[in-house]
Write an enzyme that holds these catalytic residues in place. Structure first.
Site, short mmCIF file in Angstrom:
data_model
loop_
_atom_site.label_atom_id
_atom_site.label_comp_id
_atom_site.label_asym_id
_atom_site.label_seq_id
_atom_site.Cartn_x
_atom_site.Cartn_y
_atom_site.Cartn_z
CG HIS A 47 -1.82 -1.17 1.32
ND1 HIS A 47 -1.37 -2.43 1.67
CD2 HIS A 47 -3.16 -1.28 1.12
CE1 HIS A 47 -2.40 -3.26 1.67
NE2 HIS A 47 -3.49 -2.59 1.33
CG HIS A 282 -6.09 1.88 -0.35
ND1 HIS A 282 -5.93 0.59 0.07
CD2 HIS A 282 -6.55 2.57 0.72
CE1 HIS A 282 -6.27 0.49 1.34
NE2 HIS A 282 -6.66 1.68 1.76
CD GLU A 443 -19.64 -6.95 25.04
OE1 GLU A 443 -20.67 -7.24 25.69
OE2 GLU A 443 -19.64 -6.18 24.06
CG HIS A 505 -27.35 -14.35 27.05
ND1 HIS A 505 -28.13 -13.86 26.03
CD2 HIS A 505 -26.97 -13.27 27.79
CE1 HIS A 505 -28.24 -12.54 26.16
NE2 HIS A 505 -27.54 -12.16 27.22
#
Length: 698
Positions: A47, A282, A443, A505
């Site tokens: 890149h 890019h 999280e 869960h």
């Protein structure tokens, strides 16, 4: 007088001297551009656009502000630099080479090749001077938040009036992709809440990603977003004007209570006549002809990988680095004379060494668990172990993603971390700041911030959430394993045993999935002693992260003869003689976590009802057991004895142990009380016993 990091106890460190006036900032930047396009072309991969676009920003930061020592990349009080948009790796490789790190030009010529120090994305521990492994976008920014947090907490803990031994900045370059990733929201919100004023982010605002102009799909008002999260924002800086960027960085360093975002408008592939400001710049080489045109446009007549001596001299940071480190060494010597015990403790913690008393603390914790033989959930057993370890280890920095009361990651020694309105750490009457972080429902951010804390040094971070939500954290867990960082994840509610919350869960595949991550230790302890051992081993694992998988439901203590073998990941828990049979084992039941009790009940049932003798092996850590020597493995799992594994989760991972059957779960759970679920899915002593009998009759 306060002893917090923001109080100016001693003179501010001098800035890195500016480059020699004989070489212009533009020429310095062009050296980066040339090395980037040449290396990518040689590799036919990479890149070039981002390094070429950020080159002037790098001149301002690395040439005029960054305090580092190329001859000692591990100097404790160095500024940290993170390239969050890690695909632009040739930027940092060029900078490391030019400023004098042990990264010779041959390594740049060998960019992205097998065995080189210049991997496709920067890797900590692989390339000198690289602070973190970046590539998965957004995580570098989040690591930087963790580094800045570690700096602030260490400064609050160790600095004394007239002795600011912890006093450095964390800088991060980031791009549009980092800001599109959801983790960026988590990271910047926490950085603002924690008032990390020594965190400076430079945004490479080039408006281009792989798919082209980002405007149709990235319409965020980035400055307003950061301001809403409590950041200081410096807008509309010309990213190709090193002087302008220099002034913005200087202003950012004066922020008293906020992190700073500097919005630098740039052109990707700057200097390329036909590729600049296009997606073509890019992620692919410019091509021989375009590189020739770019050299002409930049006024850079030199051959590929050729850097003039005066340009090297302008970039060379070795002398300046030795000077700033020497000044700090003198400062630390004065600190050591005034506060010898603090200096000793600071040195220990920055080395990542555990205190001498750790072994005895660990032994005592395990013996206490064995003696008390309590029936508690393993999440509670974890908290019991943590009470001992957090009291003995001030470097333990805990937290939870809004589930503290469920994960039980808080202890008497770890009050909640809080900051006052000025951004200082709030301390108790004993002068101690909090060591438990309320991460909120973040999280992924929590996991990546913990990585940054570990990378900085001085702390061992741990954080909790439910096991099912490890999916949110997974890539950061993987990065910790790849980077060999001591980060501890406390995952509770590890099975259908959590009951009524239901399949959303209830973890089924998560234990097996985490065990697949190389260099991640996974422990699923079955009682208090195994949990204490798991914590002790995790704390000693200085080059790998650990995942602790813990139950919501209570688990009876399993009597043991030898506590020493628990740390080997698997051990013989019960022989046939334990249930009154004076005969050799006819089979082996392997169990982990809460299912150890099920295996023991099945062993007793088989003996009483069917006169069948079985050995029970508890395997709290398959990853640890797999590293043991063949002799020990054969001792625990003798050849010729049929093996049956029991775990309330995916069965796939157990077949490698040569099992004849697995009592497991390859479907999602149900919403019901845990006892009903155990019966429904066949996690009963009778079903395990019947499975053993079926295997023996084949």
């Amino acid at each position: 007088m306060s002893d917090d990091a923001n109080t100016p106890f001693s003179p501010a460190p001098a800035a890195v001297p500016a480059a020699a006036p004989t070489v212009s900032p533009q020429t310095q930047a062009n050296a980066i551009r040339a090395l980037a396009m040449d290396a990518v072309q040689a590799a036919n991969s990479g890149h070039p656009g981002a390094p070429m676009g950020m080159a002037d920003m790098a001149v301002a930061l690395w040439g005029r502000h960054l305090r580092h020592n190329p001859t000692n990349p591990a100097w404790a009080n160095r500024d940290r630099f993170v390239l969050s948009n890690g695909h632009g790796s040739m930027l940092i490789y060029a900078l490391l080479h030019l400023t004098g790190y042990k990264l010779p030009i041959g390594e740049l010529k060998n960019f992205r090749q097998l065995g080189s120090k210049t991997a496709g994305h920067p890797e900590v521990g692989h390339t000198p001077g690289v602070e973190t492994t970046t590539g998965p976008l957004g995580q570098g920014l989040t690591n930087a938040v963790g580094m800045a947090l570690a700096e602030k907490l260490l400064a609050s803990e160790f600095n004394r009036e007239g002795h600011a031994i912890v006093d450095h900045n964390t800088y991060v370059f980031l791009g549009d992709g980092c800001l599109m990733e959801g983790i960026s929201h988590e990271a910047i919100a926490l950085a603002g809440a924690w008032k990390l004023n020594k965190l400076v982010a430079l945004y490479d605002d080039n408006g281009i990603s792989i798919d082209g102009q980002v405007a149709p799909w990235f319409i965020d008002d980035t400055p307003k977003r950061f301001e809403a999260c409590g950041w200081n924002v410096i807008r509309a800086v010309d990213g190709h004007d090193a002087d302008a960027v220099d002034k913005a960085i200087a202003a950012a360093k004066n922020s008293a209570d906020k992190p700073t975002l500097i919005c630098c408008k740039t052109a990707i592939g700057k200097g390329s006549p036909n590729r600049a400001n296009t997606a073509k710049a890019h992620g692919e080489p410019l091509g021989i002809e375009e590189i020739k045109l770019t050299r002409e446009a930049l006024g850079w007549p030199h051959a590929p990988f050729a850097i003039p001596k005066d340009v090297y001299a302008a970039w060379d940071a070795k002398a300046a680095g030795k000077t700033v480190e020497a000044a700090w060494n003198a400062q630390f010597a004065a600190y050591k004379a005034a506060f010898p015990e603090l200096a000793k403790e600071f040195t220990r913690r920055m080395k990542g060494e555990l205190p001498k008393q750790f072994h005895q603390v660990a032994v005592d914790a395990v013996l206490a668990a064995h003696t008390k033989a309590e029936t508690v959930a393993s999440r509670k057993a974890s908290q019991i172990a943590l009470e001992a370890f957090t009291a003995a280890l001030p470097e333990l920095l805990g937290g939870s993603a809004d589930l503290t009361g469920s994960n039980l990651t808080n202890t008497k020694s770890t009050p909640n971390l809080r900051f006052d309105l000025a951004g200082n750490v709030v301390k108790n009457e004993a002068g101690q700041g909090g060591r438990h972080i309320n991460y909120g429902v973040r999280e992924f951010g929590m996991a990546a911030i913990m990585n940054g804390v570990a990378l900085h040094g001085g702390f061992i971070p741990y954080g909790g959430t439910f096991l099912t939500f490890s999916d949110y954290s997974r890539n950061a867990i993987r990065m910790a394993a790849l980077m060999k960082q001591r980060v501890i994840h406390v995952f509770t509610h590890d099975s259908i045993g959590l009951g009524e919350d239901g399949p959303t869960h209830q973890s089924v595949e998560h234990a097996a999935s985490l065990r697949l991550i190389p260099n991640l230790d996974v422990w699923r302890p079955g009682d208090t002693a195994e949990t204490a051992v798991a914590w002790a081993v995790a704390l000693q694992n200085s080059n790998k992260p650990t995942a602790l998988l813990l139950s919501r439901q209570n688990l009876p203590y399993a009597p043991k003869h030898d506590l020493g073998d628990i740390s080997r990941g698997a051990y013989v828990l019960a022989e046939p003689s334990e249930v009154g049979l004076k005969k050799k084992a006819q089979a082996v039941i392997i169990a982990t976590g809460s299912e150890v009790q099920l295996a023991l009940k099945a062993q007793d049932l088989l003996a009483r009802a069917y006169n069948i003798a079985v050995r029970v092996v508890s395997m709290p850590s398959t990853t640890t057991f797999d590293r043991q020597d063949p002799a020990y493995k054969a001792e625990v799992l003798p050849k010729g004895l049929p093996r049956i594994a029991v775990e309330m989760g995916s069965t796939d991972g157990w077949w490698k142990y040569g099992v004849a059957a697995v009592v497991g779960l390859d479907t999602y759970g149900e919403s019901a009380p845990a006892p009903a679920l155990f019966e429904h899915f066949g996690f009963t002593a009778q079903n395990v016993a019947d499975t053993v009998r079926t295997v023996l009759t084949k």
